[in-house]
Design a protein around this motif. Structure first.
Motif, PDB file in Angstrom:
ATOM      1  N   PRO A  40       0.821  -1.208   0.000  1.00  0.00           N
ATOM      2  CA  PRO A  40       0.000   0.000   0.000  1.00  0.00           C
ATOM      3  C   PRO A  40       0.858   1.261   0.000  1.00  0.00           C
ATOM      4  CG  PRO A  40       0.014  -1.009   2.179  1.00  0.00           C
ATOM      5  CD  PRO A  40       0.730  -1.956   1.269  1.00  0.00           C
ATOM      6  N   GLY A  41       0.331   2.305  -0.598  1.00  0.00           N
ATOM      7  CA  GLY A  41       1.036   3.583  -0.676  1.00  0.00           C
ATOM      8  C   GLY A  41       0.569   4.335  -1.899  1.00  0.00           C
ATOM      9  N   THR A  42       0.682   5.647  -1.854  1.00  0.00           N
ATOM     10  CA  THR A  42       0.113   6.494  -2.911  1.00  0.00           C
ATOM     11  C   THR A  42       0.613   6.097  -4.290  1.00  0.00           C
ATOM     12  OG1 THR A  42      -0.067   8.324  -1.359  1.00  0.00           O
ATOM     13  CG2 THR A  42      -0.200   8.856  -3.706  1.00  0.00           C
ATOM     14  N   ARG A  43       1.915   5.924  -4.433  1.00  0.00           N
ATOM     15  CA  ARG A  43       2.477   5.619  -5.748  1.00  0.00           C
ATOM     16  C   ARG A  43       2.048   4.234  -6.225  1.00  0.00           C
ATOM     17  NH1 ARG A  43       6.342   6.983  -9.258  1.00  0.00           N
ATOM     18  NH2 ARG A  43       7.466   5.314 -10.312  1.00  0.00           N
ATOM     19  N   TYR A  44       2.218   3.228  -5.357  1.00  0.00           N
ATOM     20  CA  TYR A  44       1.847   1.877  -5.752  1.00  0.00           C
ATOM     21  C   TYR A  44       0.345   1.759  -5.969  1.00  0.00           C
ATOM     22  CZ  TYR A  44       6.600   0.344  -4.639  1.00  0.00           C
ATOM     23  OH  TYR A  44       7.955   0.178  -4.618  1.00  0.00           O
ATOM     24  N   ASP A  45      -0.450   2.477  -5.201  1.00  0.00           N
ATOM     25  CA  ASP A  45      -1.907   2.467  -5.411  1.00  0.00           C
ATOM     26  C   ASP A  45      -2.246   2.970  -6.809  1.00  0.00           C
ATOM     27  OD1 ASP A  45      -2.239   1.523  -2.858  1.00  0.00           O
ATOM     28  OD2 ASP A  45      -2.853   3.446  -1.995  1.00  0.00           O
ATOM     29  N   LYS A  46      -1.569   4.018  -7.245  1.00  0.00           N
ATOM     30  CA  LYS A  46      -1.800   4.550  -8.599  1.00  0.00           C
ATOM     31  C   LYS A  46      -1.436   3.513  -9.653  1.00  0.00           C
ATOM     32  CE  LYS A  46      -1.059   9.480  -7.621  1.00  0.00           C
ATOM     33  NZ  LYS A  46      -0.162  10.636  -7.880  1.00  0.00           N
ATOM     34  N   MET A  47      -0.325   2.820  -9.447  1.00  0.00           N
ATOM     35  CA  MET A  47       0.115   1.824 -10.415  1.00  0.00           C
ATOM     36  C   MET A  47      -0.871   0.666 -10.482  1.00  0.00           C
ATOM     37  SD  MET A  47       4.216   1.929  -9.625  1.00  0.00           S
ATOM     38  CE  MET A  47       4.677   0.738 -10.878  1.00  0.00           C
ATOM     39  N   MET A  48      -1.373   0.243  -9.331  1.00  0.00           N
ATOM     40  CA  MET A  48      -2.341  -0.852  -9.320  1.00  0.00           C
ATOM     41  C   MET A  48      -3.621  -0.458 -10.051  1.00  0.00           C
ATOM     42  SD  MET A  48      -0.844  -3.350  -7.925  1.00  0.00           S
ATOM     43  CE  MET A  48       0.846  -3.351  -7.271  1.00  0.00           C
ATOM     44  N   ALA A  49      -4.049   0.775  -9.858  1.00  0.00           N
ATOM     45  CA  ALA A  49      -5.291   1.241 -10.480  1.00  0.00           C
ATOM     46  C   ALA A  49      -5.136   1.413 -11.984  1.00  0.00           C
ATOM     47  CB  ALA A  49      -5.728   2.557  -9.841  1.00  0.00           C
ATOM     48  N   LYS A  50      -3.933   1.771 -12.434  1.00  0.00           N
ATOM     49  CA  LYS A  50      -3.746   2.148 -13.836  1.00  0.00           C
ATOM     50  C   LYS A  50      -3.283   1.004 -14.723  1.00  0.00           C
ATOM     51  CE  LYS A  50      -1.717   5.753 -16.731  1.00  0.00           C
ATOM     52  NZ  LYS A  50      -1.046   7.074 -16.756  1.00  0.00           N
ATOM     53  N   TYR A  51      -2.512   0.062 -14.187  1.00  0.00           N
ATOM     54  CA  TYR A  51      -1.789  -0.876 -15.042  1.00  0.00           C
ATOM     55  C   TYR A  51      -2.257  -2.327 -14.935  1.00  0.00           C
ATOM     56  CZ  TYR A  51       1.226   3.156 -15.588  1.00  0.00           C
ATOM     57  OH  TYR A  51       1.701   4.412 -15.836  1.00  0.00           O
ATOM     58  N   GLY A  52      -3.408  -2.562 -14.356  1.00  0.00           N
ATOM     59  CA  GLY A  52      -4.028  -3.876 -14.400  1.00  0.00           C
ATOM     60  C   GLY A  52      -3.152  -4.996 -13.887  1.00  0.00           C
ATOM     61  N   LEU A  53      -3.201  -6.139 -14.563  1.00  0.00           N
ATOM     62  CA  LEU A  53      -2.495  -7.331 -14.105  1.00  0.00           C
ATOM     63  C   LEU A  53      -0.978  -7.181 -14.195  1.00  0.00           C
ATOM     64  CD1 LEU A  53      -3.114 -10.118 -12.952  1.00  0.00           C
ATOM     65  CD2 LEU A  53      -3.010 -11.037 -15.283  1.00  0.00           C
ATOM     66  N   THR A  54      -0.509  -6.303 -15.055  1.00  0.00           N
ATOM     67  CA  THR A  54       0.929  -6.064 -15.112  1.00  0.00           C
ATOM     68  C   THR A  54       1.439  -5.633 -13.753  1.00  0.00           C
ATOM     69  OG1 THR A  54       0.889  -5.487 -17.455  1.00  0.00           O
ATOM     70  CG2 THR A  54       2.744  -4.667 -16.172  1.00  0.00           C
ATOM     71  N   ALA A  55       0.722  -4.738 -13.090  1.00  0.00           N
ATOM     72  CA  ALA A  55       1.121  -4.287 -11.764  1.00  0.00           C
ATOM     73  C   ALA A  55       0.716  -5.277 -10.682  1.00  0.00           C
ATOM     74  CB  ALA A  55       0.516  -2.917 -11.472  1.00  0.00           C
ATOM     75  N   LYS A  56      -0.515  -5.777 -10.764  1.00  0.00           N
ATOM     76  CA  LYS A  56      -1.045  -6.609  -9.681  1.00  0.00           C
ATOM     77  C   LYS A  56      -0.438  -8.006  -9.658  1.00  0.00           C
ATOM     78  CE  LYS A  56      -5.458  -4.158  -9.808  1.00  0.00           C
ATOM     79  NZ  LYS A  56      -6.880  -4.216 -10.224  1.00  0.00           N
ATOM     80  N   GLY A  57      -0.070  -8.529 -10.816  1.00  0.00           N
ATOM     81  CA  GLY A  57       0.339  -9.924 -10.882  1.00  0.00           C
ATOM     82  C   GLY A  57       1.819 -10.176 -11.071  1.00  0.00           C
ATOM     83  N   THR A  58       2.612  -9.132 -11.304  1.00  0.00           N
ATOM     84  CA  THR A  58       4.033  -9.320 -11.580  1.00  0.00           C
ATOM     85  C   THR A  58       4.846  -9.233 -10.301  1.00  0.00           C
ATOM     86  OG1 THR A  58       3.788  -8.383 -13.793  1.00  0.00           O
ATOM     87  CG2 THR A  58       6.008  -8.500 -12.895  1.00  0.00           C
TER      88      THR A  58
END
Length: 373
Positions: A101-119
């Motif tokens: 959790p955190g502002t930057r990582y939250d943005k990445m999770m919201a914007k980049y789909g499975l690339t961010a969430k699953g990698t």
């Protein structure tokens, strides 16, 4: 004038439980980190990862000691929460990542789909000090053709989620889901490099300059060139070999730049093919030659790399250490070869993780403090 360059390493380590399964304990481990320690630990995009950072060092001996200390500290903190820290570039067993959790990582999770969430991939980044941004860009232009050989040397992710991928470094495949990952063309000037960075950020596809996940870049946080192409190395001695080679490449590149030697004009598309091949077969297969670009072997590419950097390695007293280290990696197949050997004994992925934990924390210094090749 002889210029002595400091260098340092960042290692991303996987956190696993007693079954060998990745476990999201990084926030708890980091919360327990002692205050005042010189070595730094950091969070990564997934809670199953932790990053260690060495100090800037002058010698491979001191760098090695930092790497071992960082691994030990990460492991000690993880063990308080039922986990171990292990130097594998991807999880051999199935996992479900838990975003940090955190502002930057939250943005990445919201914007980049499975690339961010699953990698979830673990790399090794080597920083080498530079004395100007002009010097840094000149280095980037001249080391680019040698980076596939470094990837082959460090390949350490053959298994993913219980499957043999057929690759020596499947981290390369997973990492290149990110938009800006990979090689670059020759820049020629700081102005061209700045324009390149600005153009990529202004597309809006990436959040900022920190998401320029290039194989090598000029750091925006410190006066260094940062080489990011490698898997995290299973054996800490291999990390030192990688770092020594990167520093020697930087020194050699600066010498060529000051002597007016133009960089090779190999297109980035050809370099990406070379990297893909390096990731597929590691040190045991074919690899385009770093100078000619023609089909060859990884062994020939590494021989060329050693010849190219020999003078710089010798100036730091690292030549024999690196030669022995490269020979050791060729004999074992590196991290990928050692993982597969562990699996071959009984056909169990848990054995791969157990062996990797043991190698990650092996004592590899003799009584006189010399690194054992």
């Amino acid at each position: 004038m002889v210029v002595v360059r400091t260098f340092g390493v960042e290692e991303e380590l996987l956190l696993v439980d007693e079954r060998g399964i990745a476990t999201p304990v990084a926030p708890y481990a980091l919360a327990d980190a002692p205050a005042g320690t010189e070595l730094r630990l950091g969070a990564e995009i997934q809670q199953e990862m932790i990053e260690t950072q060495t100090l800037p060092r002058l010698t491979t001996h001191d760098l090695y000691a930092d790497i071992v200390e960082g691994r030990t500290l990460a492991d000690t903190l993880a063990r308080r929460h039922g986990a171990r820290a292990v130097a594998v570039a991807m999880s051999p067993l199935p996992l479900r990542p838990h975003p940090t959790p955190g502002t930057r990582y939250d943005k990445m999770m919201a914007k980049y789909g499975l690339t961010a969430k699953g990698t979830l991939v673990c790399g090794c980044h080597v920083h080498v000090v530079i004395h100007s941004r002009e010097e840094g860009v000149a280095v980037l232009d001249r080391i680019r053709t040698w980076l596939p050989a470094l990837l082959a040397l460090t390949a350490n992710s053959p298994f993913v989620g219980g499957v043999d991928t057929g690759h020596a470094s499947y981290r390369f495949v997973a990492w290149h889901q990110w938009q800006s990952a990979g090689p670059t063309d020759v820049f020629g000037s700081v102005e061209a490099y700045d324009r390149f960075e600005r153009l990529l950020v202004e597309t809006g596809v990436i959040l900022d300059k920190a998401m320029l996940y290039l194989d090598a870049r000029v750091s925006h946080k410190q006066p260094t060139v940062e080489v990011r192409v490698a898997d995290v190395c299973l054996d800490a001695r291999d990390t030192v070999v990688l770092a020594a080679l990167v520093r020697a490449l930087v020194d050699t590149a600066v010498g060529e730049w000051r002597s007016g030697v133009a960089p090779l004009a190999t297109p980035s598309a050809a370099l990406r093919l070379a990297e893909w091949q390096a990731a597929l077969t590691g040190v045991g297969g074919t690899l385009p030659h770093p100078v000619t670009g023609r089909e060859g072997t990884a062994i020939a590419a590494l021989d060329a790399l050693l010849a190219h950097t020999a003078r710089a390695l010798e100036s730091y007293g690292d030549l024999e250490l690196v030669r022995r280290g490269v020979d050791r990696i060729l004999r074992s197949g590196g991290g990928a070869g050692r993982q597969r050997a562990a699996h071959d004994r009984r056909g169990r992925m848990r054995d791969v993780v157990a062996e990797a934990v043991a190698v990650t924390h092996d004592e590899s210094v003799e009584g006189d403090g010399r690194i054992v090749a």
